[in-house]
Design a protein around this motif. Sequence first.
Motif, PDB file in Angstrom:
ATOM      1  N   PHE A  89      42.137  50.783  51.516  1.00 26.36           N
ATOM      2  CA  PHE A  89      40.741  50.470  51.835  1.00 26.36           C
ATOM      3  C   PHE A  89      40.550  50.181  53.321  1.00 26.36           C
ATOM      4  O   PHE A  89      39.548  49.603  53.727  1.00 26.36           O
ATOM      5  CB  PHE A  89      40.216  49.344  50.949  1.00 26.36           C
TER       6      PHE A  89
ATOM      7  N   PHE B  21      41.856  51.022  42.698  1.00 28.34           N
ATOM      8  CA  PHE B  21      41.261  49.718  42.359  1.00 28.34           C
ATOM      9  C   PHE B  21      40.465  49.084  43.505  1.00 28.34           C
ATOM     10  O   PHE B  21      39.293  48.743  43.329  1.00 28.34           O
ATOM     11  CB  PHE B  21      42.356  48.768  41.854  1.00 28.34           C
ATOM     12  N   PRO B  22      41.066  48.931  44.703  1.00 26.53           N
ATOM     13  CA  PRO B  22      40.286  48.300  45.794  1.00 26.53           C
ATOM     14  C   PRO B  22      39.066  49.123  46.179  1.00 26.53           C
ATOM     15  O   PRO B  22      38.069  48.561  46.650  1.00 26.53           O
ATOM     16  CB  PRO B  22      41.285  48.214  46.948  1.00 26.53           C
TER      17      PRO B  22
ATOM     18  N   ARG C  53      48.592  50.789  48.672  1.00 22.45           N
ATOM     19  CA  ARG C  53      47.462  50.114  48.055  1.00 22.45           C
ATOM     20  C   ARG C  53      46.848  49.090  49.009  1.00 22.45           C
ATOM     21  O   ARG C  53      45.630  48.877  49.018  1.00 22.45           O
ATOM     22  CB  ARG C  53      47.913  49.432  46.762  1.00 22.45           C
TER      23      ARG C  53
ATOM     24  N   SER D 196      42.819  39.993  46.733  1.00 23.29           N
ATOM     25  CA  SER D 196      43.010  40.428  48.120  1.00 23.29           C
ATOM     26  C   SER D 196      42.439  41.823  48.332  1.00 23.29           C
ATOM     27  O   SER D 196      42.114  42.206  49.447  1.00 23.29           O
ATOM     28  CB  SER D 196      44.492  40.399  48.487  1.00 23.29           C
ATOM     29  N   MET D 197      42.335  42.579  47.224  1.00 24.06           N
ATOM     30  CA  MET D 197      41.779  43.923  47.368  1.00 24.06           C
ATOM     31  C   MET D 197      40.271  43.938  47.220  1.00 24.06           C
ATOM     32  O   MET D 197      39.661  45.001  47.173  1.00 24.06           O
ATOM     33  CB  MET D 197      42.405  44.835  46.331  1.00 24.06           C
ATOM     34  N   GLY D 198      39.668  42.758  47.099  1.00 28.26           N
ATOM     35  CA  GLY D 198      38.216  42.702  47.100  1.00 28.26           C
ATOM     36  C   GLY D 198      37.593  42.462  45.744  1.00 28.26           C
ATOM     37  O   GLY D 198      36.379  42.549  45.601  1.00 28.26           O
ATOM     38  N   ALA D 199      38.409  42.182  44.711  1.00 29.68           N
ATOM     39  CA  ALA D 199      37.838  41.945  43.395  1.00 29.68           C
ATOM     40  C   ALA D 199      37.350  40.507  43.298  1.00 29.68           C
ATOM     41  O   ALA D 199      38.025  39.586  43.753  1.00 29.68           O
ATOM     42  CB  ALA D 199      38.885  42.204  42.324  1.00 29.68           C
TER      43      ALA D 199
ATOM     44  N   ARG E 288      34.861  48.177  45.560  1.00 29.11           N
ATOM     45  CA  ARG E 288      33.936  48.333  46.689  1.00 29.11           C
ATOM     46  C   ARG E 288      32.850  49.348  46.381  1.00 29.11           C
ATOM     47  O   ARG E 288      32.057  49.698  47.224  1.00 29.11           O
ATOM     48  CB  ARG E 288      34.716  48.771  47.934  1.00 29.11           C
TER      49      ARG E 288
ATOM     50  N   ALA F 250      44.704  41.362  43.155  1.00 26.90           N
ATOM     51  CA  ALA F 250      43.381  41.922  42.858  1.00 26.90           C
ATOM     52  C   ALA F 250      42.333  41.324  43.784  1.00 26.90           C
ATOM     53  O   ALA F 250      41.476  42.038  44.309  1.00 26.90           O
ATOM     54  CB  ALA F 250      43.030  41.653  41.397  1.00 26.90           C
TER      55      ALA F 250
ATOM     56  N   ARG G  71      39.703  43.213  34.827  1.00 27.53           N
ATOM     57  CA  ARG G  71      40.393  44.488  35.023  1.00 27.53           C
ATOM     58  C   ARG G  71      41.908  44.322  35.106  1.00 27.53           C
ATOM     59  O   ARG G  71      42.652  45.275  34.856  1.00 27.53           O
ATOM     60  CB  ARG G  71      39.903  45.162  36.320  1.00 27.53           C
TER      61      ARG G  71
ATOM     62  N   ILE H  87      41.174  41.574  53.720  1.00 29.12           N
ATOM     63  CA  ILE H  87      42.528  41.599  54.256  1.00 29.12           C
ATOM     64  C   ILE H  87      43.437  42.273  53.226  1.00 29.12           C
ATOM     65  O   ILE H  87      43.428  41.913  52.060  1.00 29.12           O
ATOM     66  CB  ILE H  87      43.028  40.149  54.513  1.00 29.12           C
TER      67      ILE H  87
END
Lengths: 504, 373
Positions: free
Chosen positions: B167, B115-116, B163, A407-410, B120, A405, A418, B94
């Motif tokens: 982004f 989710f990502p 996934r 790493s995906m920007g959360a 954002r 999560a 979440r 990253i």
Amino acid sequence: MAETTTETTKNAPLLAADGTPLRRKLEQALFVSRMRALGLVAPLLAFILAVFIIPIVYFMIQGMHNPVYADRMPNSTPILQAWDGQSPVTEEMAEAMVKDLILTRDNREIGRVATRVNQEFSGARSMFTSSARKAERMEPPFLEALVDADKDWGKQEVWRAIKVAATSWTPAYYLAALDFQYAGDGSITRQDAERRIHVALFVRTMEISLIVTISCFVLGYPVAWLLAELPVRKANLLMILVLLPFWTSILVRTTAWIAMLQGQGVMNDLMVFTGLNQVILQISMLFNDYKDLTVSSLCGIDVNAALGSIPAAVEKFGASPPGTLTRCGAEILAAFEQGGESGARSHAEALAASAQRWGYGDERFSMIYNKLGTIIAMTHILLPFMILPLYSVMKTVPPSYLRAAKSMGATNWTAFWRVYFPQTIPGIGAGALLVFILAIGYYITPALVGGQDGQMISNFIDFHMRRSLNWSLAAALGGVLLIIVLFFYWLYDRIVGIDNMKLG
Amino acid sequence: MRATSQGMDMTADKAADAFVEFERVQKSYDGETLVVKDLNLNIGRGEFLTMLGPSGSGKTTCLMMLAGFETATHGDIRLDGKAINNIPPHKRGIGMVFQNYALFPHMTVAENLAFPLEVRKLSKADIETKVGRALDMVQMKAFGGRRPAQLSGGQQQRIALARALVFEPELVLMDEPLGALDKQLREHMQYEIKHLHERLGVTVVYVTHDQSEALTMSDRIAVFNDGVIQQLAGPATLYEKPENAFVAQFIGENNKLRGRVENIEGSHAVIALDNGPKVKALAVNCGGIGKPTLLSIRPERVILGPEAGETALKGRVVELIYLGDHIRCRMEVAGDDEFIVKVPNNHAHAVLQVGEETPIGWVVDDCRALDAA
């Protein structure tokens, strides 16, 4: 291939090698192993049946069935049951009653019958026992003779109450458990306002249980998380601390809270020492919760009257009156009742004089022998039941989810809320259900530290079991409690789903 | 040889345009031992770089430092010229694929991909088109409404990939992403990831302990051992020109013969084997005269029979294994009975019998004298 198989089963059942249908052959093959498995659980099954299921069914029935009167008063019972409760009391009814009174006096059962009728109408006990003494010498007309013995025999509602007692199968107890009154003529009315205690008690029981459940969740969630995240050695140590309460007698734990929370106890001493009591007092006054924390403390004081008298004390002392506020408030109230406003004022001034002796600012809070004490002690005792299911669920959430999560920007919070939190819901559900259901039937802690307003329904059931000996009402209260628990279980299943529960 | 030159070219121009830089990076967990020792590594924009090494070699630690889940004990990590040591993971932008996919089980595939984008704060319409495109990219269009648990391992892998890419990060990290798949699917996914990389042009840092995976996909491979990069080169160079004994052993199959340096003549050395004969070898990393050394010869470069030529040794056949495309022949050479020769299964190959003695040899440059590890 799949199609041909289905077709064969449709047309003719598959046969085993010896010609019997395959399905039956399979059942035969499984039967032996199933029986063996059943044999293993049979002792437990028998045990549960004998000591759990049968008693529950028995006590549910007891709440609807009370044959004390019907078994001992054979003459009056059928006549009372045939009576519609509206038409005047007949000579026939009185005669049967006199016969029964003689009978029960002879076999010394009159006490139990009197107790039973007394549950329906207070004053019946002396009426029955005194009338029974005189019954042998009574001459017809019996109705008049009875009225001569005790004038209550002339009242129709007394006979209606006896009719209710004479009915073995009755909804009266369950209705009483819900604050309704069941009269002899079959009418159902609400109890008088001052006697409506059960529903309020059920509501309070649920309120306390809910607060305890929420407190356990708020306190337990971070601990469970820590347990799941820490390295094994440290986690084990923490786990022992969590389980320690389990290994201590519940009585000891509850008593320890008394030592902690009482007026001259550790917490109050500490608060006085640090001055925290003043801070809390100031804050609570800001929110106008003064009465909740101090004066009333559910010691049966009329809060508004006490508050009305306090401005005098406040005027004298500035922000806060001296001494133990509960006692102080009560004294001012007493003075107010005796001497009006001027009396209260002069008493407050007397208190002010002694304030110098007590030392200013040692206000102590009532944290035990009330609802607050019950909530604190129960939260402590039930906390492991919340932590353990949470921990076992959290242990299965791999740390890579949180990393993914992030790493995906959360942010930390988003990742927690979440991703992590939703996956712990099965543990929250299990813990909450466990704690709530345990709390709703909790007995020993409220009995020890509950005071008056911290009592729960179980304490009332206990009262009827041991003091008032009204077992049927106790059974009915227990039955209602059981129904409430089942209702919450059903609600939980609807909202969260029982398959989602993870106990470990 | 085409592959070799291509690999070398890439090495040259990618390293010049460094996108990710590790400069003197060290990492210790306990304050007593270094897991990563003085790491210097430049990764070019658009490059596919693999960190290869046995478990405990420090490769995953390097990846985690780059992702931001571990902090470097010493040194700088730069991304596109900016030091990122103090930037939290969620601000690094990253993409990352995890070993066990880490797909969120309580969300559908589409929710996972969204989710990502949601964090954002993209608009709903944007999220929908991007998720659709990402699903298209991995040929999983029809699976948006499913839960991860309802997918096969390969499908989950694809979703995890989508996934990490949805982004549009410039850098994607992959931590042994194919480890949980069976062999066939793993090979298939290797090509798929490779093609995706070529199509999108993102920079990929890939961690694995599987050397064939590394050879298949990478532009360059950094071979890790003991917290140090042993060799950094393209797949062909790495296989054909290992610089030390570890790399020779770790990449592909390798025959080793122990000996001592007798003489050095220019780029070649004469080695006296521990058990007798002297051979000539390419002096790569063997130290001076008198130093112990390890000779490395690839099994498929060994010549059997009369053509063995100048460096001929005697070998005795110990075991023959028929493997279809080639015959695996275990021999005893200079007292070592672990010497493997791969005999191609063609009409010209020599017919061998167990117990038979045959001359063996190789082209001198194929025999590399390395450090005696």
